[in-house]
Enzyme design. Structure first.
Site, PDB file in Angstrom:
ATOM      1  CG  ASP A 158      26.525  77.740  48.594  1.00  0.00           C
ATOM      2  OD1 ASP A 158      27.590  77.610  48.446  1.00  0.00           O
ATOM      3  OD2 ASP A 158      26.232  77.586  49.677  1.00  0.00           O
ATOM      4  CB  CYS A 216      27.555  74.575  49.185  1.00  0.00           C
ATOM      5  SG  CYS A 216      27.322  72.849  50.236  1.00  0.00           S
ATOM      6  CB  THR A 230      30.341  71.223  53.964  1.00  0.00           C
ATOM      7  OG1 THR A 230      29.062  71.404  54.009  1.00  0.00           O
ATOM      8  CG2 THR A 230      31.045  72.328  55.126  1.00  0.00           C
ATOM      9  CG  HIS A 282      29.201  49.716  44.521  1.00  0.00           C
ATOM     10  ND1 HIS A 282      29.693  49.498  45.632  1.00  0.00           N
ATOM     11  CD2 HIS A 282      29.858  49.106  43.559  1.00  0.00           C
ATOM     12  CE1 HIS A 282      30.843  48.718  45.234  1.00  0.00           C
ATOM     13  NE2 HIS A 282      30.868  48.541  44.090  1.00  0.00           N
ATOM     14  CG  HIS A 293      25.840  46.922  42.593  1.00  0.00           C
ATOM     15  ND1 HIS A 293      25.958  47.289  43.786  1.00  0.00           N
ATOM     16  CD2 HIS A 293      26.706  46.385  41.857  1.00  0.00           C
ATOM     17  CE1 HIS A 293      27.137  46.806  43.987  1.00  0.00           C
ATOM     18  NE2 HIS A 293      27.631  46.264  42.980  1.00  0.00           N
TER      19      HIS A 293
END
Length: 153
Positions: free
Chosen positions: A8, A66, A68, A99, A135
């Site tokens: 964004d 973006c 954050t 993992h 895993h």
């Protein structure tokens, strides 16, 4: 490897830097789904477009940026078959591949600088999923949870 990348307005500048880095330094093909300028846009639109390419197999992995990374990771993880992780450090970038077999990486332009972001992306793209039974079993459980909440027409 083909990597789809989307951002964004809050991640536009870092997206542009990462595109060049992934293509020129790491030698991967990049598909850019936008945005194409720093004007305000809605991050779910770009998460949706990029993740659709990962789900369909058109791209091997996706990177979303973006401000954050939080909004992008939330939007991405609403899509079936997407395992998106938000990473702000190299340890998490490696662990999320080893993992969790993540297929989408979320980054925050306002949280990590370009140098660290490039190192995170490099490690994330170069790290393989650990094929250990524990895993694999956990990934299958995640898929079962996802399937149990799927809407069936």
């Amino acid at each position: 490897m083909k990597v789809v990348i989307g951002a964004d307005h809050g991640g536009f500048q870092l997206k542009e830097q990462l595109k060049d880095f992934i293509e020129k330094e790491l030698g991967h093909t990049v598909a850019d789904v936008g945005c194409d300028c720093p004007d305000s846009v809605d991050y779910p639109d770009y998460a949706n477009e990029a993740c659709n390419q990962v789900i369909s197999g058109e791209a091997d992995r996706g990177i979303l940026v973006c401000g954050t990374g939080i909004g992008m990771s939330i939007a991405a993880n609403k899509m079936p078959g997407i395992r998106c992780a938000l990473a702000h450090d190299t340890f998490s970038a490696r662990a999320t591949r080893e993992h969790n077999d993540t297929n989408v990486l979320a980054l925050g332009e306002r949280v990590v600088g370009p140098g660290l972001a490039m190192e995170i992306v490099k490690i994330w793209l170069e790290t393989d999923f650990s094929q250990g039974e524990r895993h694999h079993q956990r990934i299958q459980k995640i898929k079962q949870i996802e399937d149990s909440h799927a809407i069936h027409p």
